[in-house]
Enzyme design. Structure first.
Site, PDB file in Angstrom:
ATOM      1  CD  GLU A  42      64.783  30.353 -17.928  1.00 43.77           C
ATOM      2  OE1 GLU A  42      64.380  30.066 -19.232  1.00 43.77           O
ATOM      3  OE2 GLU A  42      64.902  31.202 -17.198  1.00 43.77           O
ATOM      4  CB  SER A  78      35.620  61.058  -8.036  1.00 47.60           C
ATOM      5  OG  SER A  78      37.845  61.439  -8.335  1.00 47.60           O
ATOM      6  CG  LEU A 119      47.685  60.040 -12.053  1.00 46.55           C
ATOM      7  CD1 LEU A 119      48.245  60.058 -13.006  1.00 46.55           C
ATOM      8  CD2 LEU A 119      46.654  58.828 -12.052  1.00 46.55           C
TER       9      LEU A 119
END
Length: 362
Positions: free
Chosen positions: A51, A170, A206
């Site tokens: 605002e 993976s 990460l």
């Protein structure tokens, strides 16, 4: 017309993703004679709210905000925090009408801001696109109401439901576009959480690398303190290892423990077993309002068993890994009957070339 401007506040608010910490992301637009005269968003934690930035933007461009209408995706605050109440600025600026999508669930606000403005003679309207606004700030709504972090899982799996080969490898199941999207997700969450096996096997970074953004806090579930001293996640002090009582560490472990403490790394410890529900409360006390859990199978299963999951991002790649010894995301659930299945809801879908992302709620 009101709906049009509220939708624009959503677009503005998204610019603040990953920058407001546990605060909501908010966009604000000032309109006069059906023309936008100022706009702003909450740019960073502790900085001006949307605002105020909208009012400053209008004034910077030589526009008077008096008798204008202010549009927001969330109720203006009326309490002192890092900044003064936005309601004070709105009232003193001479804004005649405020339209917001929803009430702020924070007990310090929760409709009080609207009442203060109404009492000051400002016309107030709220509830427009309320559901969209709620989903838009789902992390904030959840942690404010429940006083624990919003938790999402990120799973990357093959067509046959495997998250790694039998050897534990993976890299990589999904394509580059999917992985880039994961980095966008990381930027939206306050913390990333993985089990220690993910660190030992992959030496996961990460962090946020493929897109612009700040690294989230890294939470590592490591009950027996097996983390390698050269692990990539220990590159700075934005990591929280979760272990059992350090008094039971070996001499070598105690040396590493003391070294990490001196680096400013904070530990969370448990006496006998890591209790995920208690852990969530401890992380919330550290100002963590949202967590993205990225593996592995034991961690995924543990969070589902503890009923701590809000959302699941499942990336599926058109490959078949095979082998009965390769891991699936929820191998440790031990369900034996169809009546024990966990049903997800409100599924949405995205495509990244040949990869598919399913977004579900639990």
């Amino acid at each position: 017309m009101d709906e049009k401007f509220i939708k624009k506040t959503f677009i503005l608010a998204k610019k603040g993703e990953g920058k407001t910490n546990t605060n909501p992301i908010v966009g604000a637009i000032l309109v006069k004679n059906n023309k936008i005269i100022g706009q702003g968003y909450h740019q960073k934690f502790g900085g001006n709210h949307a605002e105020v930035n909208a009012i400053l933007d209008a004034e910077k461009n030589g526009n008077s905000v008096k008798n204008s209408t202010l549009y927001l995706n969330l109720e203006p605050c009326c309490n002192f925090g890092k900044t003064p109440p936005c309601t004070d600025k709105i009232i003193s600026s001479g804004i005649k009408k405020v339209v917001c999508a929803d009430i702020d669930p924070n007990p310090k606000v929760n409709g009080k801001g609207l009442k203060i403005m109404e009492k000051a003679g400002i016309e107030v309207k709220y509830g427009l696109l309320k559901n969209e606004a709620n989903r838009f700030n789902e992390h904030y709504y959840w942690h404010i109401k429940n006083r624990r972090p919003f938790v999402a899982l990120k799973i990357a799996q093959s067509l046959d439901g495997k998250i790694a080969s039998a050897s534990g490898d993976s890299k990589w199941i999904t394509n580059e576009k999917s992985r880039k999207y994961v980095h966008k997700l990381r930027n939206k969450y306050d913390a990333i959480l993985v089990g220690i096996n993910t660190i030992i096997i992959d030496n996961s970074h990460l962090g946020v690398r493929f897109v612009k953004g700040a690294d989230p806090i890294r939470v590592i579930l490591d009950p027996h303190f097996r983390i390698p001293e050269n692990a990539a996640v220990l590159r700075d002090n934005k990591v929280i290892p979760v272990t059992l009582n350090p008094k039971n560490f070996s001499t070598k472990q105690k040396e590493l423990y003391q070294k990490l403490l001196k680096q400013g790394i904070k530990f969370i410890t448990f006496d006998e077993k890591i209790d995920l529900e208690i852990l969530m409360s401890k992380l919330y006390e550290l100002n963590i309002g949202s967590i993205l859990v990225e593996g592995g199978a034991y961690t995924f299963s543990s969070f589902l068993k503890a009923k701590l999951i809000n959302k699941i991002y499942t990336f599926i790649a058109p490959i078949i890994i095979g082998n009965k010894n390769s891991k699936s995301a929820f191998d440790y659930l031990n369900n034996v009957k169809m009546t024990e299945t966990v049903k997800v809801k409100k599924n949405a879908y995205k495509k990244f070339d040949e990869n598919i992302l399913i977004i579900s709620y639990v």
